[in-house]
Design a protein around this motif. Structure first.
Motif, PDB file in Angstrom:
ATOM      1  N   GLN A 212       0.853  -1.199   0.000  1.00  0.00           N
ATOM      2  CA  GLN A 212       0.000   0.000   0.000  1.00  0.00           C
ATOM      3  C   GLN A 212       0.882   1.240   0.000  1.00  0.00           C
ATOM      4  OE1 GLN A 212      -3.493  -1.830   2.750  1.00  0.00           O
ATOM      5  NE2 GLN A 212      -3.552   0.406   2.597  1.00  0.00           N
ATOM      6  N   ASP A 213       0.473   2.204  -0.793  1.00  0.00           N
ATOM      7  CA  ASP A 213       1.204   3.456  -0.949  1.00  0.00           C
ATOM      8  C   ASP A 213       0.488   4.565  -0.167  1.00  0.00           C
ATOM      9  OD1 ASP A 213       2.961   5.375  -1.926  1.00  0.00           O
ATOM     10  OD2 ASP A 213       2.176   5.361  -3.965  1.00  0.00           O
ATOM     11  N   HIS A 214       1.131   5.697   0.012  1.00  0.00           N
ATOM     12  CA  HIS A 214       0.534   6.894   0.615  1.00  0.00           C
ATOM     13  C   HIS A 214       0.838   8.039  -0.336  1.00  0.00           C
ATOM     14  CE1 HIS A 214       1.232   4.065   3.863  1.00  0.00           C
ATOM     15  NE2 HIS A 214       0.420   4.736   4.641  1.00  0.00           N
ATOM     16  N   LYS A 215      -0.141   8.402  -1.167  1.00  0.00           N
ATOM     17  CA  LYS A 215       0.155   9.335  -2.268  1.00  0.00           C
ATOM     18  C   LYS A 215       0.144  10.799  -1.843  1.00  0.00           C
ATOM     19  CE  LYS A 215      -0.512   6.616  -6.290  1.00  0.00           C
ATOM     20  NZ  LYS A 215      -1.441   5.885  -7.113  1.00  0.00           N
ATOM     21  N   ARG A 216      -0.608  11.142  -0.792  1.00  0.00           N
ATOM     22  CA  ARG A 216      -0.729  12.559  -0.448  1.00  0.00           C
ATOM     23  C   ARG A 216       0.483  13.030   0.350  1.00  0.00           C
ATOM     24  NH1 ARG A 216      -5.465  15.091  -0.727  1.00  0.00           N
ATOM     25  NH2 ARG A 216      -7.100  13.894  -1.731  1.00  0.00           N
ATOM     26  N   THR A 226       1.447  13.129  -4.564  1.00  0.00           N
ATOM     27  CA  THR A 226       2.887  13.052  -4.812  1.00  0.00           C
ATOM     28  C   THR A 226       3.151  11.751  -5.557  1.00  0.00           C
ATOM     29  OG1 THR A 226       3.426  11.718  -2.880  1.00  0.00           O
ATOM     30  CG2 THR A 226       3.275  14.107  -2.547  1.00  0.00           C
ATOM     31  N   GLY A 227       4.409  11.482  -5.824  1.00  0.00           N
ATOM     32  CA  GLY A 227       4.773  10.187  -6.400  1.00  0.00           C
ATOM     33  C   GLY A 227       4.582   9.048  -5.407  1.00  0.00           C
ATOM     34  N   GLY A 228       4.475   9.379  -4.122  1.00  0.00           N
ATOM     35  CA  GLY A 228       4.331   8.364  -3.061  1.00  0.00           C
ATOM     36  C   GLY A 228       5.244   8.721  -1.898  1.00  0.00           C
ATOM     37  N   ILE A 269       3.597  -5.728 -14.719  1.00  0.00           N
ATOM     38  CA  ILE A 269       2.315  -5.005 -14.668  1.00  0.00           C
ATOM     39  C   ILE A 269       2.038  -4.699 -13.204  1.00  0.00           C
ATOM     40  CG2 ILE A 269      -0.154  -4.930 -15.155  1.00  0.00           C
ATOM     41  CD1 ILE A 269       0.209  -6.837 -17.438  1.00  0.00           C
ATOM     42  N   PHE A 270       1.787  -3.427 -12.967  1.00  0.00           N
ATOM     43  CA  PHE A 270       1.472  -2.900 -11.636  1.00  0.00           C
ATOM     44  C   PHE A 270      -0.028  -2.643 -11.651  1.00  0.00           C
ATOM     45  CE2 PHE A 270       2.729   0.937  -8.716  1.00  0.00           C
ATOM     46  CZ  PHE A 270       1.436   1.131  -8.282  1.00  0.00           C
ATOM     47  N   PHE A 271      -0.766  -3.376 -10.819  1.00  0.00           N
ATOM     48  CA  PHE A 271      -2.214  -3.190 -10.731  1.00  0.00           C
ATOM     49  C   PHE A 271      -2.503  -2.269  -9.552  1.00  0.00           C
ATOM     50  CE2 PHE A 271      -1.454  -7.262 -12.699  1.00  0.00           C
ATOM     51  CZ  PHE A 271      -2.392  -7.332 -13.717  1.00  0.00           C
ATOM     52  N   TYR A 285      -3.381   0.888 -14.409  1.00  0.00           N
ATOM     53  CA  TYR A 285      -2.269  -0.020 -14.672  1.00  0.00           C
ATOM     54  C   TYR A 285      -1.002   0.813 -14.817  1.00  0.00           C
ATOM     55  CZ  TYR A 285      -5.628  -3.546 -16.543  1.00  0.00           C
ATOM     56  OH  TYR A 285      -6.624  -4.456 -16.728  1.00  0.00           O
ATOM     57  N   ASN A 286       0.127   0.262 -14.337  1.00  0.00           N
ATOM     58  CA  ASN A 286       1.425   0.817 -14.699  1.00  0.00           C
ATOM     59  C   ASN A 286       2.247  -0.308 -15.311  1.00  0.00           C
ATOM     60  OD1 ASN A 286       1.032   3.507 -13.636  1.00  0.00           O
ATOM     61  ND2 ASN A 286       1.148   2.573 -11.613  1.00  0.00           N
ATOM     62  N   ALA A 287       3.229   0.074 -16.103  1.00  0.00           N
ATOM     63  CA  ALA A 287       3.999  -0.911 -16.877  1.00  0.00           C
ATOM     64  C   ALA A 287       5.399  -1.110 -16.314  1.00  0.00           C
ATOM     65  CB  ALA A 287       4.075  -0.446 -18.336  1.00  0.00           C
ATOM     66  N   ARG A 288       5.547  -0.874 -14.986  1.00  0.00           N
ATOM     67  CA  ARG A 288       6.875  -0.871 -14.334  1.00  0.00           C
ATOM     68  C   ARG A 288       6.653  -1.046 -12.847  1.00  0.00           C
ATOM     69  NH1 ARG A 288       5.308   3.380 -11.362  1.00  0.00           N
ATOM     70  NH2 ARG A 288       3.947   4.769 -12.506  1.00  0.00           N
ATOM     71  N   PHE A 289       7.742  -1.235 -12.103  1.00  0.00           N
ATOM     72  CA  PHE A 289       7.642  -1.299 -10.646  1.00  0.00           C
ATOM     73  C   PHE A 289       7.116   0.035 -10.115  1.00  0.00           C
ATOM     74  CE2 PHE A 289      10.959  -4.627 -10.900  1.00  0.00           C
ATOM     75  CZ  PHE A 289      10.525  -5.510  -9.925  1.00  0.00           C
ATOM     76  N   GLY A 290       6.405   0.001  -8.994  1.00  0.00           N
ATOM     77  CA  GLY A 290       6.010   1.230  -8.324  1.00  0.00           C
ATOM     78  C   GLY A 290       7.183   1.797  -7.550  1.00  0.00           C
ATOM     79  N   ASP A 291       7.119   3.101  -7.324  1.00  0.00           N
ATOM     80  CA  ASP A 291       8.129   3.793  -6.544  1.00  0.00           C
ATOM     81  C   ASP A 291       7.381   4.657  -5.542  1.00  0.00           C
ATOM     82  OD1 ASP A 291      10.225   5.248  -5.581  1.00  0.00           O
ATOM     83  OD2 ASP A 291      11.050   5.782  -7.524  1.00  0.00           O
ATOM     84  N   PRO A 292       7.308   4.312  -4.272  1.00  0.00           N
ATOM     85  CA  PRO A 292       8.175   3.416  -3.498  1.00  0.00           C
ATOM     86  C   PRO A 292       7.638   2.010  -3.206  1.00  0.00           C
ATOM     87  CG  PRO A 292       7.065   4.926  -1.992  1.00  0.00           C
ATOM     88  CD  PRO A 292       6.483   5.148  -3.354  1.00  0.00           C
ATOM     89  N   GLU A 293       6.789   1.430  -4.038  1.00  0.00           N
ATOM     90  CA  GLU A 293       6.378   0.042  -3.785  1.00  0.00           C
ATOM     91  C   GLU A 293       7.557  -0.920  -3.908  1.00  0.00           C
ATOM     92  OE1 GLU A 293       4.534   2.191  -5.420  1.00  0.00           O
ATOM     93  OE2 GLU A 293       2.396   1.876  -4.990  1.00  0.00           O
ATOM     94  N   ALA A 294       8.432  -0.681  -4.903  1.00  0.00           N
ATOM     95  CA  ALA A 294       9.582  -1.575  -5.103  1.00  0.00           C
ATOM     96  C   ALA A 294      10.454  -1.643  -3.844  1.00  0.00           C
ATOM     97  CB  ALA A 294      10.428  -1.086  -6.287  1.00  0.00           C
TER      98      ALA A 294
HETATM   99  N1  GLY Z   1       3.836   4.769  -6.142  1.00  0.00           N
HETATM  100  C1  GLY Z   1       2.991   4.845  -7.254  1.00  0.00           C
HETATM  101  C2  GLY Z   1       3.691   4.708  -8.556  1.00  0.00           C
HETATM  102  O1  GLY Z   1       4.831   4.309  -8.641  1.00  0.00           O
HETATM  103  O2  GLY Z   1       3.044   4.993  -9.547  1.00  0.00           O
END
Ligand code: GLY
Ligand code: AMP
Length: 424
Positions: A212-216, A226-228, A269-271, A285-294
């Motif tokens: 789980q991310d925290h975007k705000r 934000t980006g996370g 694939i990032f769902f 969908y994203n086509a790469r690792f999440g940042d900061p999920e990775a």
């Molecule tokens: N943390 C969300 C993203 O990488 O798009």
């Protein structure tokens, strides 16, 4: 084999760290990289959008696998350039990266293949979008610029006036550039948001552990997107039952749909999922690792990253047993005060040595650089402090403890990363 990683953020540092653990890795390069990545890889000053230069470099250094971390080069077709030159590369081709590159495309794909997502309409004509908002919209409503917009092209509008302002920003003022040539207008959903990243080889999909991310930007999920600002893994809300539903109705159908459209997807694939009262639905969908999920998922991965990435490229992912530790991880982003709007850069940093030889504690660099032999800040998100623990609460305690180790004058962080853990 020699490895080239393309990108310069915390995600690429986590990928580089993971690659460095692999017995399959010889020399590791990163283009362009950052001050933290420079400790485990040789950073080379080639930009992520300089496709021919990257491919020249890969040829010259006999790179066995290039890993593309970022969305822009993928959507721009870097993989096609590498493949045309016979170079092995991890990531989707341009015609598959469109899954992230065009929200209108991804919504139409989900509709056609009955993949659960919010109800929507696509628009290329601002006048038609305006007419729709005035006559048929229910509020709140969500406006999304079609193309890549650094995670900022999504507006949640509470009433018609806000929606008309948003429409103007996206489609007429072109606040997000050509990303606003088309726009999705989408039903507002409520629920918990969960990120599930997955490895894909064109046919087979292997989901990773959830996060789980925290975007705000501000505590309590207030402030700008934000980006996370921080992540945790696994999500306690992503139950076995939800996982089974998603595998059957979302993950495999997405991979099959892309193949059926003549756009076989290889890579990540990032769902982005919303766990609604009516079941899980795809937010994006994203086509790469999440940042900061990775930064929380990769430290928990037991399987060799190069083994699984090579299997994705070769189409043999069905033979890989993807395994994660039975622990938890939390990442707290240390940002420059003022992010995501305006902030100072070039501020000296200290404390990195405190992470040396501390197992389970990581300082992933996002926006740093070397200046006269010192590490200084060089971006909005500066470092991601990750710690593992036996469970989420333990990991959170460890991560916040380690946030104290790094010092810089305009350090800013959220203090409630992982607060949801207490509600589980
Ligand atoms: N943390 C969300 C993203 O990488 O798009
Ligand atoms: P996206 O870039 O599509 O993930 O959107 C960014 C953020 O906007 C998501 O993480 C959600 O918090 C929010 N969002 C996007 N679409 C919706 C929706 N249909 N309903 C509610 N919130 C949304």
């Amino acid at each position: 084999m020699n490895i080239l990683i393309v990108g310069s953020g915390g995600r690429e540092h986590a990928i580089a760290w993971s690659v460095a653990k692999s017995p399959l890795a010889d020399k590791i390069y990163c283009a362009p990289g950052n001050a933290g990545i420079a400790e485990i890889a040789e950073c080379v000053p080639i930009g992520a959008m300089e496709f021919e230069k990257l491919a020249d470099f890969a040829e010259e250094k006999k790179i066995g696998l290039t890993i593309i971390g970022m969305d822009d080069p993928l959507v721009g077709g870097v993989v096609d350039v590498f493949e045309e030159r016979g170079l092995k590369v991890f990531g989707p081709r341009r015609n598959a990266a469109i899954l992230e590159g065009s929200k209108a495309f991804s919504k139409d794909l989900m509709k056609k293949y009955h993949i659960p997502t919010a109800a929507y309409e696509n628009f290329t004509d601002p006048a038609e979008a305006e007419e729709y908002l005035k006559t048929r919209a229910k509020f709140p409503i969500v406006l999304k610029a079609d193309g890549l917009a650094l995670g900022k092209g999504v507006l949640i509008c509470q009433d018609l006036a806000e929606a008309l302002d948003g429409l103007k920003e996206i489609m007429l003022d072109k606040k997000f550039g050509s990303a606003g040539n088309a726009m999705v207008i989408e039903e507002f959903m409520t629920g918990r948001e969960v990120s599930v990243l997955s490895f894909v080889d064109g046919k087979t999909i292997k989901p990773m552990t959830s996060a789980q991310d925290h975007k705000r930007a501000l505590d309590g999920d207030r402030g700008l997107n934000t980006g996370g600002m921080g992540t945790f893994s696994p999500s306690p809300f992503y139950t076995k039952e939800i996982d089974e539903f998603c595998r059957t109705h979302i993950y495999q159908p997405t991979v099959d749909a892309m193949a059926a459209e003549g756009r076989p997807f290889k890579g990540i694939i990032f769902f982005g999922l919303m766990l609604t009262a009516d079941g899980p639905k795809v937010l994006e969908y994203n086509a790469r690792f999440g940042d900061p999920e990775a930064q929380v998922v990769l430290p928990r991965m037991k399987t060799d990253i190069l083994e699984v990435m090579s299997a994705c490229v070769d189409g043999t992912l069905d033979q890989v047993d993807l395994q994660f530790e039975d622990n938890a991880a939390v990442c707290v982003v240390l940002a420059s005060d003022g992010y995501p709007v305006s902030y100072e850069k070039g501020i000296p940093m200290s404390g990195f040595e405190k992470f040396k030889d501390k197992e389970g504690y990581y300082c992933f660099h996002a926006g740093t650089k070397l200046s006269d032999g010192r590490i200084v800040t060089n971006g909005g998100r500066v470092v991601g402090i990750t710690a593992t623990g036996m469970d989420l609460k333990d990991a959170r305690k460890n991560a916040y403890e380690a946030t104290e180790w790094i010092e810089f004058a305009n350090k800013y962080m959220r203090h409630d990363i992982g607060k949801a853990i207490d509600e589980a």
